[in-house]
Enzyme design. Sequence first.
Site, PDB file in Angstrom:
ATOM      1  N   ASP A 334     -34.844  40.695 -17.684  1.00  0.00           N
ATOM      2  CA  ASP A 334     -34.867  41.590 -16.512  1.00  0.00           C
ATOM      3  C   ASP A 334     -34.945  43.056 -16.944  1.00  0.00           C
ATOM      4  O   ASP A 334     -34.425  43.436 -17.995  1.00  0.00           O
ATOM      5  CB  ASP A 334     -33.599  41.349 -15.677  1.00  0.00           C
ATOM      6  CG  ASP A 334     -33.744  41.943 -14.294  1.00  0.00           C
ATOM      7  OD1 ASP A 334     -34.878  42.296 -13.907  1.00  0.00           O
ATOM      8  OD2 ASP A 334     -32.723  42.052 -13.586  1.00  0.00           O
ATOM      9  N   HIS A 351     -44.205  45.027 -17.939  1.00  0.00           N
ATOM     10  CA  HIS A 351     -44.344  43.609 -18.306  1.00  0.00           C
ATOM     11  C   HIS A 351     -45.103  43.462 -19.618  1.00  0.00           C
ATOM     12  O   HIS A 351     -44.805  42.595 -20.428  1.00  0.00           O
ATOM     13  CB  HIS A 351     -45.052  42.842 -17.182  1.00  0.00           C
ATOM     14  CG  HIS A 351     -44.306  42.942 -15.885  1.00  0.00           C
ATOM     15  ND1 HIS A 351     -42.978  42.603 -15.787  1.00  0.00           N
ATOM     16  CD2 HIS A 351     -44.693  43.368 -14.657  1.00  0.00           C
ATOM     17  CE1 HIS A 351     -42.570  42.806 -14.538  1.00  0.00           C
ATOM     18  NE2 HIS A 351     -43.589  43.279 -13.826  1.00  0.00           N
ATOM     19  N   LEU A 443     -38.280  25.723 -33.845  1.00  0.00           N
ATOM     20  CA  LEU A 443     -37.745  26.189 -32.563  1.00  0.00           C
ATOM     21  C   LEU A 443     -38.573  25.608 -31.413  1.00  0.00           C
ATOM     22  O   LEU A 443     -39.792  25.582 -31.483  1.00  0.00           O
ATOM     23  CB  LEU A 443     -37.854  27.718 -32.533  1.00  0.00           C
ATOM     24  CG  LEU A 443     -37.537  28.397 -31.198  1.00  0.00           C
ATOM     25  CD1 LEU A 443     -36.036  28.357 -30.920  1.00  0.00           C
ATOM     26  CD2 LEU A 443     -38.037  29.852 -31.203  1.00  0.00           C
TER      27      LEU A 443
HETATM   28  C1  FPP Z   1     -38.271  40.844 -14.665  1.00  0.00           C
HETATM   29  O1  FPP Z   1     -38.283  42.238 -14.648  1.00  0.00           O
HETATM   30  C2  FPP Z   1     -39.384  40.368 -15.474  1.00  0.00           C
HETATM   31  C3  FPP Z   1     -40.416  39.605 -15.008  1.00  0.00           C
HETATM   32  C4  FPP Z   1     -40.458  39.138 -13.609  1.00  0.00           C
HETATM   33  C5  FPP Z   1     -41.561  39.218 -15.866  1.00  0.00           C
HETATM   34  C6  FPP Z   1     -41.209  38.877 -17.274  1.00  0.00           C
HETATM   35  C7  FPP Z   1     -42.424  38.553 -18.047  1.00  0.00           C
HETATM   36  C8  FPP Z   1     -42.676  38.981 -19.292  1.00  0.00           C
HETATM   37  C9  FPP Z   1     -41.745  39.771 -20.095  1.00  0.00           C
HETATM   38  C10 FPP Z   1     -43.943  38.583 -19.961  1.00  0.00           C
HETATM   39  C11 FPP Z   1     -43.680  37.303 -20.706  1.00  0.00           C
HETATM   40  C12 FPP Z   1     -44.660  37.071 -21.756  1.00  0.00           C
HETATM   41  C13 FPP Z   1     -44.697  35.936 -22.483  1.00  0.00           C
HETATM   42  C14 FPP Z   1     -45.653  35.871 -23.596  1.00  0.00           C
HETATM   43  C15 FPP Z   1     -43.839  34.791 -22.215  1.00  0.00           C
HETATM   44  P1  FPP Z   1     -38.461  43.030 -13.250  1.00  0.00           P
HETATM   45  O2  FPP Z   1     -39.897  43.268 -13.038  1.00  0.00           O
HETATM   46  O3  FPP Z   1     -37.759  42.282 -12.177  1.00  0.00           O
HETATM   47  O4  FPP Z   1     -37.744  44.368 -13.595  1.00  0.00           O
HETATM   48  P2  FPP Z   1     -36.928  45.277 -12.562  1.00  0.00           P
HETATM   49  O5  FPP Z   1     -35.708  44.505 -12.163  1.00  0.00           O
HETATM   50  O6  FPP Z   1     -36.595  46.473 -13.386  1.00  0.00           O
HETATM   51  O7  FPP Z   1     -37.833  45.577 -11.437  1.00  0.00           O
END
Ligand code: FPP
Length: 561
Positions: A334, A351, A443
């Site tokens: 997050d 992201h 893993l």
């Molecule tokens: C939450 O932060 C994060 C997500 C919804 C997306 C997570 C995805 C990635 C990190 C990419 C993954 C890549 C691979 C290769 C698996 P948020 O957008 O809710 O953040 P906020 O709470 O600050 O708005």
Amino acid sequence: MHDPGIYALIQLMPTVLRPPSWALWAAATALDDLADQPDAKQTERAARVEAWTHALQRDLAAGASTDPVRHALVDTSLRWHLDLSSLQGAMTSTLDDVRGRHLTDWAAWRSWCNEGIAPWVDQVLHLFERAGVPMTLRLDRQQDYRRFIDGAQLTDTLTDLSADLAQGLLLLPQEALQTYPRAEEDLRQRRWSPATAALIRELTALAREWLTRPAMTTGMHPGAATVLDTAASLMRAQLDAVDAAGPTLLKHAPHPSLIARARVLAPARLRSSLAWSLTPLALPGPRRPSVTASDPSLAADDTAFRPPPAHPSGAVPPQIAAEQMPFHVAIIMDGNGRWAQQHGLPRPQGHRAGTAAVHEMVYGALEIGLRHLTLYAFSTENWKRDAEEITTILEAIRRDLDAGPLRDLDVRQRWSGHPDKLPQELVQALMREERRTRTRTGLTLTVCINYGGREEITRTAAALAQAAQAGDIDPHLIGEDDFTRHMPQPDMPNVDLLWRTGNEQRTSNFLPWHATYAELHFTPDYWPDVDRRDLWHALTTYCRRSRRYGNAARVPGPPGS
Ligand code: FPP
């Protein structure tokens, strides 16, 4: 298993190689039986072969099967680190056999042999290699090897002539059939004639020549050479039986006499038992992390994988006793959006930056020897977001899979979630990586995409209800294990440590079934700012927790508890 020759041949192998060889043989035979079922229509046989092949793919991804033959194969692939993806071609070839073949010339016939049989034989060669006695096939002998396989296929085709003709199949090239006018017509009518007799004589001579490849085993380990030489001798005895059969060849499959077989097998048994008694054989290593914090030398035999790159600061993982290591860590990544805002960037950039942190976690997990890492990348609730942001997240994942930064590491990649609504290319890429990495034992990385915990539970309840309705399970006796068995990922272990970054303290519909006893860890940093040192810190924090599972005193949890 109907073939006593195969039984005898497998008995010539060292004891440790017999179970995996049986598993391969059983799978090949099961598939062949489905393709040849005399009482089923062609379309039905094709559907059965296809269903079996798909079920095997699913089982390989899950690491287990409810079907004993497939389970033996899956278990063998894991235990012996076999990559069975090459068998896919052989299975497709079996399917094409059922749908009917027209083999114009020997070249077409040869490529048919090559796609149908060579991948199975190659798996046996890999087994010998894994056991430390490679059946080294020098490049200049590849031609002999291919000819040998052709000889084996031709022997088999001649032996099974009566059964194939009964199904309207004549698996010989037109080029050979045309040499003897009327031979094809006579064979199809199951009429023994001078033309068929001459054709069969010519083909047995050809097969005999192809099988006689003395150079193929020169310089090979004597035990391995005995197996190959004996296989050739048994097939030549089989060809003698074909020659001797005459008109009965068109009625039933001929077999060599017991005496003919014993003449080949008795000396071979002596030679092989002597050869193997002089050779210490290696069993494949146990399933374990590729690198452990306490003993990095354990990684020595996994040379095919590169180690994870070191952290730029030179940081190394802390020492954690094996019994204190969590088995399964799950992370809610997050804070990407807020990280982007903090840096004056559009949210999607957050992201993209988060992807680098994903790699860091995988490197850290490998370095410390964690067995299961599960990441929450996209929830069923995330569809409520802006279309551009959704596209960025899903694209970031697909691009990462295509770029393959984790490809050479000992990481088995899986995904959990519902394919509905996900872009087709992403689903294909996820399935491709699952297939490619399924035999890895370091893993297990599970990425949850379009995942929702309640949706998973609802789907499982529906599967259980269906099983009950079909009479496969008694609703009064349903227990937690039955529930787990019907989950989309039945082998997903329970979560020991659930970590959320980004300064929020919720679990947000993530793994509710598996995380009921998880230790919770919440940290303030945004996801793109964390690295492997934060993972290691989370693990050391976990070691200090007292896990009681409802008891009064601390209970050491079993792996995956
Ligand atoms: C939450 O932060 C994060 C997500 C919804 C997306 C997570 C995805 C990635 C990190 C990419 C993954 C890549 C691979 C290769 C698996 P948020 O957008 O809710 O953040 P906020 O709470 O600050 O708005």
